[in-house]
Motif scaffolding. Sequence first.
Motif, PDB file in Angstrom:
ATOM      1  N   PRO A   1      -2.165  -6.374  -8.267  1.00 43.59           N
ATOM      2  CA  PRO A   1      -3.541  -6.612  -7.808  1.00 43.59           C
ATOM      3  C   PRO A   1      -3.674  -6.781  -6.299  1.00 43.59           C
ATOM      4  O   PRO A   1      -4.773  -6.604  -5.763  1.00 43.59           O
ATOM      5  CB  PRO A   1      -3.942  -7.892  -8.548  1.00 43.59           C
ATOM      6  CG  PRO A   1      -2.649  -8.580  -8.840  1.00 43.59           C
ATOM      7  CD  PRO A   1      -1.678  -7.487  -9.112  1.00 43.59           C
ATOM      8  N   ASN A   2      -2.589  -7.107  -5.612  1.00 42.78           N
ATOM      9  CA  ASN A   2      -2.664  -7.328  -4.168  1.00 42.78           C
ATOM     10  C   ASN A   2      -2.206  -6.126  -3.351  1.00 42.78           C
ATOM     11  O   ASN A   2      -2.227  -6.163  -2.123  1.00 42.78           O
ATOM     12  CB  ASN A   2      -1.831  -8.554  -3.780  1.00 42.78           C
ATOM     13  CG  ASN A   2      -2.383  -9.822  -4.400  1.00 42.78           C
ATOM     14  OD1 ASN A   2      -3.593 -10.024  -4.457  1.00 42.78           O
ATOM     15  ND2 ASN A   2      -1.488 -10.680  -4.885  1.00 42.78           N
ATOM     16  N   GLY A   3      -1.777  -5.079  -4.028  1.00 44.94           N
ATOM     17  CA  GLY A   3      -1.426  -3.837  -3.352  1.00 44.94           C
ATOM     18  C   GLY A   3      -2.455  -2.774  -3.670  1.00 44.94           C
ATOM     19  O   GLY A   3      -3.454  -3.038  -4.344  1.00 44.94           O
ATOM     20  N   LYS A   4      -2.218  -1.546  -3.189  1.00 47.55           N
ATOM     21  CA  LYS A   4      -3.170  -0.475  -3.478  1.00 47.55           C
ATOM     22  C   LYS A   4      -2.493   0.879  -3.416  1.00 47.55           C
ATOM     23  O   LYS A   4      -1.679   1.137  -2.536  1.00 47.55           O
ATOM     24  CB  LYS A   4      -4.344  -0.508  -2.491  1.00 47.55           C
ATOM     25  CG  LYS A   4      -5.468   0.466  -2.850  1.00 47.55           C
ATOM     26  CD  LYS A   4      -6.680   0.300  -1.954  1.00 47.55           C
ATOM     27  CE  LYS A   4      -7.801   1.248  -2.356  1.00 47.55           C
ATOM     28  NZ  LYS A   4      -8.995   1.104  -1.491  1.00 47.55           N
ATOM     29  N   PHE A   5      -2.847   1.722  -4.380  1.00 50.87           N
ATOM     30  CA  PHE A   5      -2.410   3.112  -4.385  1.00 50.87           C
ATOM     31  C   PHE A   5      -3.474   3.963  -3.704  1.00 50.87           C
ATOM     32  O   PHE A   5      -4.656   3.855  -4.033  1.00 50.87           O
ATOM     33  CB  PHE A   5      -2.194   3.610  -5.812  1.00 50.87           C
ATOM     34  CG  PHE A   5      -1.910   5.084  -5.890  1.00 50.87           C
ATOM     35  CD1 PHE A   5      -0.628   5.576  -5.646  1.00 50.87           C
ATOM     36  CD2 PHE A   5      -2.924   5.985  -6.195  1.00 50.87           C
ATOM     37  CE1 PHE A   5      -0.370   6.940  -5.706  1.00 50.87           C
ATOM     38  CE2 PHE A   5      -2.671   7.348  -6.263  1.00 50.87           C
ATOM     39  CZ  PHE A   5      -1.385   7.821  -6.018  1.00 50.87           C
ATOM     40  N   HIS A   6      -3.059   4.806  -2.758  1.00 48.57           N
ATOM     41  CA  HIS A   6      -3.980   5.684  -2.023  1.00 48.57           C
ATOM     42  C   HIS A   6      -3.639   7.140  -2.353  1.00 48.57           C
ATOM     43  O   HIS A   6      -2.624   7.660  -1.894  1.00 48.57           O
ATOM     44  CB  HIS A   6      -3.853   5.459  -0.516  1.00 48.57           C
ATOM     45  CG  HIS A   6      -4.091   4.042  -0.092  1.00 48.57           C
ATOM     46  ND1 HIS A   6      -5.311   3.589   0.356  1.00 48.57           N
ATOM     47  CD2 HIS A   6      -3.251   2.969  -0.052  1.00 48.57           C
ATOM     48  CE1 HIS A   6      -5.221   2.304   0.663  1.00 48.57           C
ATOM     49  NE2 HIS A   6      -3.980   1.910   0.425  1.00 48.57           N
TER      50      HIS A   6
ATOM     51  N   ARG B   1       0.239   2.783  -9.430  1.00 51.75           N
ATOM     52  CA  ARG B   1      -0.929   1.895  -9.553  1.00 51.75           C
ATOM     53  C   ARG B   1      -0.542   0.578 -10.236  1.00 51.75           C
ATOM     54  O   ARG B   1      -0.972  -0.498  -9.836  1.00 51.75           O
ATOM     55  CB  ARG B   1      -2.046   2.591 -10.324  1.00 51.75           C
ATOM     56  CG  ARG B   1      -2.787   3.655  -9.516  1.00 51.75           C
ATOM     57  CD  ARG B   1      -3.980   4.189 -10.279  1.00 51.75           C
ATOM     58  NE  ARG B   1      -4.672   5.231  -9.528  1.00 51.75           N
ATOM     59  CZ  ARG B   1      -5.570   5.002  -8.585  1.00 51.75           C
ATOM     60  NH1 ARG B   1      -5.885   3.749  -8.269  1.00 51.75           N
ATOM     61  NH2 ARG B   1      -6.156   6.000  -7.947  1.00 51.75           N
TER      62      ARG B   1
ATOM     63  N   VAL C   1       2.199  -1.703  -7.814  1.00 51.04           N
ATOM     64  CA  VAL C   1       1.779  -2.453  -6.625  1.00 51.04           C
ATOM     65  C   VAL C   1       1.027  -3.731  -6.973  1.00 51.04           C
ATOM     66  O   VAL C   1       0.919  -4.645  -6.141  1.00 51.04           O
ATOM     67  CB  VAL C   1       0.932  -1.580  -5.673  1.00 51.04           C
ATOM     68  CG1 VAL C   1       1.747  -0.400  -5.159  1.00 51.04           C
ATOM     69  CG2 VAL C   1      -0.346  -1.088  -6.362  1.00 51.04           C
TER      70      VAL C   1
ATOM     71  N   THR D   1       1.325   5.704  -1.268  1.00 48.58           N
ATOM     72  CA  THR D   1       0.740   6.952  -1.746  1.00 48.58           C
ATOM     73  C   THR D   1       1.785   7.653  -2.596  1.00 48.58           C
ATOM     74  O   THR D   1       2.944   7.228  -2.670  1.00 48.58           O
ATOM     75  CB  THR D   1       0.280   7.854  -0.592  1.00 48.58           C
ATOM     76  OG1 THR D   1      -0.507   8.936  -1.121  1.00 48.58           O
ATOM     77  CG2 THR D   1       1.454   8.419   0.188  1.00 48.58           C
TER      78      THR D   1
ATOM     79  N   HIS E   1       0.862  -1.180   0.000  1.00 52.08           N
ATOM     80  CA  HIS E   1       0.000   0.000   0.000  1.00 52.08           C
ATOM     81  C   HIS E   1       0.899   1.232   0.000  1.00 52.08           C
ATOM     82  O   HIS E   1       1.803   1.343   0.836  1.00 52.08           O
ATOM     83  CB  HIS E   1      -0.904   0.012   1.242  1.00 52.08           C
ATOM     84  CG  HIS E   1      -1.969  -1.036   1.202  1.00 52.08           C
ATOM     85  ND1 HIS E   1      -3.295  -0.733   0.994  1.00 52.08           N
ATOM     86  CD2 HIS E   1      -1.903  -2.385   1.333  1.00 52.08           C
ATOM     87  CE1 HIS E   1      -4.009  -1.850   1.012  1.00 52.08           C
ATOM     88  NE2 HIS E   1      -3.183  -2.874   1.216  1.00 52.08           N
TER      89      HIS E   1
ATOM     90  N   TRP F   1      -4.174   3.203   6.114  1.00 54.85           N
ATOM     91  CA  TRP F   1      -4.967   2.348   5.235  1.00 54.85           C
ATOM     92  C   TRP F   1      -5.551   1.187   6.026  1.00 54.85           C
ATOM     93  O   TRP F   1      -5.145   0.911   7.133  1.00 54.85           O
ATOM     94  CB  TRP F   1      -4.147   1.792   4.079  1.00 54.85           C
ATOM     95  CG  TRP F   1      -2.903   1.062   4.478  1.00 54.85           C
ATOM     96  CD1 TRP F   1      -1.698   1.590   4.839  1.00 54.85           C
ATOM     97  CD2 TRP F   1      -2.747  -0.363   4.592  1.00 54.85           C
ATOM     98  NE1 TRP F   1      -0.810   0.598   5.161  1.00 54.85           N
ATOM     99  CE2 TRP F   1      -1.408  -0.618   5.019  1.00 54.85           C
ATOM    100  CE3 TRP F   1      -3.598  -1.443   4.376  1.00 54.85           C
ATOM    101  CZ2 TRP F   1      -0.911  -1.894   5.233  1.00 54.85           C
ATOM    102  CZ3 TRP F   1      -3.099  -2.734   4.597  1.00 54.85           C
ATOM    103  CH2 TRP F   1      -1.764  -2.931   5.009  1.00 54.85           C
TER     104      TRP F   1
ATOM    105  N   ASP G   1       3.388   1.066   5.205  1.00 57.87           N
ATOM    106  CA  ASP G   1       3.224  -0.370   4.982  1.00 57.87           C
ATOM    107  C   ASP G   1       4.642  -0.925   5.098  1.00 57.87           C
ATOM    108  O   ASP G   1       5.376  -0.974   4.115  1.00 57.87           O
ATOM    109  CB  ASP G   1       2.607  -0.661   3.617  1.00 57.87           C
ATOM    110  CG  ASP G   1       2.221  -2.143   3.473  1.00 57.87           C
ATOM    111  OD1 ASP G   1       2.531  -2.928   4.383  1.00 57.87           O
ATOM    112  OD2 ASP G   1       1.617  -2.500   2.444  1.00 57.87           O
TER     113      ASP G   1
END
Length: 277
Positions: free
Chosen positions: A228-233, A223, A226, A188, A186, A277, A245
């Motif tokens: 499919p198992n991560g996430k951009f915030h 985006r 990371v 930013t 995760h 997150w 993280d």
Amino acid sequence: MNKKVLIAVSEHGFWVEELLKPMDHLDAAGIGYHFVSPKGNITPFPDGASLNAEYVDPPLGRQVTSPDLARRGKETDWEELFGHRHTLEKWFPVRPYLSADGYLGTLERYYEERRKAWKLISEYDALLLVGGSGPVVDMVNNNRLHDLILGFYYAGKPIAAECYTVTCLAFARELDTRESILRGKHVTGHTMEYDYTAGWSILANGEYFTFETPPYPLEYILRDTVGPNGKFHGNVGRLTSVIVDYPFITSRSVASSDLCGRLLVEVLTNDLKRFGW
């Protein structure tokens, strides 16, 4: 034993708040720090806009540097502050070309020299990458910096990245696997809403060179990185955006510098592993 942070700064202009605010938190916590820059032939310096309290950030439409920070930046003796800094060129080898004579032997020497360099940085408990526009020139795609990052990553030590230096984490990867260390994480970083659409510049050869827009959209890179198992915030509209993280601490932009410094201290002193997150 007191903790110590290695702070990496660009030689083409860093944003003054993104250095001074984290330093304030390290100083308050009694955490020491040393500096490292890419080549050592130019003393790192702040971007001129970050020293101007009247400067209006185009995406935000408001001033982003306080008069106090502008004053501190102008009064700081950068030659003295960075006078005893380390340089990446003296620490780390550069990855050899495939066309090098005796490529396999050359590659073996590269990995061995890198292993020795990692021993040199073992005294540090964390790494901080200071943001701004300059890192796009000499940090983002710097093989030596990537290996510095990997050294901290393999040692399980915190790595904090501000603004455009988050891209350094996306690109830090081994030659054989080529998978980013941010995959599944995760993070930013600069969103499209915070990117310039005109007037984005860096200092090159003593003069400002205007790209108009940043040379790459960081949000898109993160985006994709990371997976499919991560996430951009992006946290668009929130005043700050910092994600922890472990071992990564990623900070969106200048307004998040203070929080980034505070969370780096929390990670080092209170074993913080997750935030935002």
